[in-house]
Design an enzyme around this catalytic site. Structure first.
Site, PDB file in Angstrom:
ATOM      1  N   SER A  99      -9.896  -9.834  37.973  1.00 19.54           N
ATOM      2  CA  SER A  99      -9.357 -11.153  37.658  1.00 19.54           C
ATOM      3  C   SER A  99      -9.258 -12.006  38.931  1.00 19.54           C
ATOM      4  O   SER A  99     -10.279 -12.256  39.578  1.00 19.54           O
ATOM      5  CB  SER A  99      -8.009 -10.993  36.942  1.00 19.54           C
ATOM      6  OG  SER A  99      -7.625 -12.174  36.289  1.00 19.54           O
ATOM      7  N   ASP A 126     -12.354 -10.625  26.198  1.00 22.01           N
ATOM      8  CA  ASP A 126     -11.711 -10.945  27.468  1.00 22.01           C
ATOM      9  C   ASP A 126     -11.467 -12.438  27.640  1.00 22.01           C
ATOM     10  O   ASP A 126     -12.258 -13.272  27.172  1.00 22.01           O
ATOM     11  CB  ASP A 126     -12.635 -10.457  28.603  1.00 22.01           C
ATOM     12  CG  ASP A 126     -11.924 -10.102  29.887  1.00 22.01           C
ATOM     13  OD1 ASP A 126     -10.955 -10.795  30.236  1.00 22.01           O
ATOM     14  OD2 ASP A 126     -12.355  -9.138  30.540  1.00 22.01           O
ATOM     15  N   HIS A 185      -8.793  -8.181  28.457  1.00 23.75           N
ATOM     16  CA  HIS A 185      -8.799  -8.426  29.899  1.00 23.75           C
ATOM     17  C   HIS A 185      -8.439  -7.187  30.730  1.00 23.75           C
ATOM     18  O   HIS A 185      -8.581  -7.214  31.947  1.00 23.75           O
ATOM     19  CB  HIS A 185      -7.814  -9.557  30.213  1.00 23.75           C
ATOM     20  CG  HIS A 185      -7.948 -10.158  31.578  1.00 23.75           C
ATOM     21  ND1 HIS A 185      -9.141 -10.646  32.066  1.00 23.75           N
ATOM     22  CD2 HIS A 185      -7.029 -10.373  32.566  1.00 23.75           C
ATOM     23  CE1 HIS A 185      -8.958 -11.122  33.291  1.00 23.75           C
ATOM     24  NE2 HIS A 185      -7.688 -10.966  33.609  1.00 23.75           N
TER      25      HIS A 185
END
Length: 289
Positions: free
Chosen positions: A101, A238, A265
């Site tokens: 991320s 995601d 995610h």
């Protein structure tokens, strides 16, 4: 063997863990998400120590690292500098980088400074363009019930993103696009490791509209400069959408792309066995070249 301690970086000291069974293979250093989160959610990656040293660390200001109160520290360039200082302190002359991320934002920014000894990069659920991320979340929102969309939009417009109403709406979004299984207990217990101030300064008060100092971040035009082997991964559901992740992968000259079909995610929590297998095989393939 676990080694842990504090490393002096610009602005304070950061906490690190190094798992090393003496395999002699190239280490992998893990860059957690956020900004302002912690490596606690990624501790399952210590399982890779069977094959190579694994370094996890909490970025300055969060987790078990020191929490200085100077807001000028929360800039991407300082986090890039911090990563270099950690590599130097731990003598990581050659290293694989795994970012998740916001950790992919940091990994890309670091690699674009052209450091030596980076053998590969794993971009896990990447955020390599704040404008693209924002557009993707607006599209994801449209897949939710109309009343949830209305609450999120209204709270953003009214500046009430700290309300209980917004929190509940975000939970619905999170169950669809962040983690599609019940959150493991250790994630709930370690929420205090986060530092929302860093997130607010760098990203903003909400996931959906970038108002922080990362607002203009977009390295897509320079991904062709990252010439080491790269692996781009994401979950089928995601926030880092498969479409955008594949687009980023196409821009890097030496890249692989993988989708975890049952994940959002957090595939390292949602599909941990497959996640570890995909990461392990990629790293071993790079080492054997």
């Amino acid at each position: 063997m676990l080694e842990e301690g504090l490393i002096e970086v610009t602005g304070g000291r950061v906490y690190y863990q190094k798992y090393d069974k003496g395999t002699g293979r190239t280490p992998v250093i893990v860059l957690h998400g956020g900004p302002g989160s912690s490596c606690y959610s990624l501790e399952c990656l210590q399982a890779l120590q069977e094959e190579r040293p694994v370094i996890l660390y909490d970025q300055l200001g969060c987790g078990r690292s020191e929490r200085p109160t100077d807001p000028s520290l929360w800039q991407i360039d300082r986090f890039v500098e911090e990563l270099g200082q950690i590599r130097q302190a731990l003598s990581l002359n050659e290293v694989h980088i795994l970012g998740h991320s916001w950790g992919t934002t940091l990994a890309a920014a670091y690699c674009l400074t052209k450091p030596s000894g980076v053998k590969s990069v794993i971009f896990s659920s990447p955020c390599l363009s704040a404008p693209i991320w924002e557009q993707d979340q607006k599209r994801n929102l449209q897949k939710l019930p109309a009343e949830i969309q209305e609450i999120i939009q209204r709270c953003e417009e009214n500046g009430t993103t700290d309300s209980e109403e917004f929190e509940k709406a975000i939970e619905v979004f999170g169950n669809e696009f962040v983690c599609r299984i019940p959150r493991p207990e250790h994630l709930k217990l370690n929420r205090h490791y986060r530092n929302p101030e860093i997130y607010n300064i760098m990203w903003g008060p909400s996931e959906f509209t970038v108002k922080g100092n990362l607002k203009e971040f977009d390295c897509t035009s320079r991904l062709n400069e990252i010439t080491c082997p790269t692996l781009f991964t994401c979950g089928r559901y995601d926030e880092a959408t498969p479409e955008s992740t594949q687009y980023f992968s196409c821009l890097a000259p030496n890249s692989n792309f993988h989708v975890f079909e049952q994940s959002a995610h957090l595939p390292y929590i949602e599909e941990p066995e497959e996640y570890l297998q995909v990461v392990s095989e990629f790293l071993k393939s790079v080492d054997s070249r």
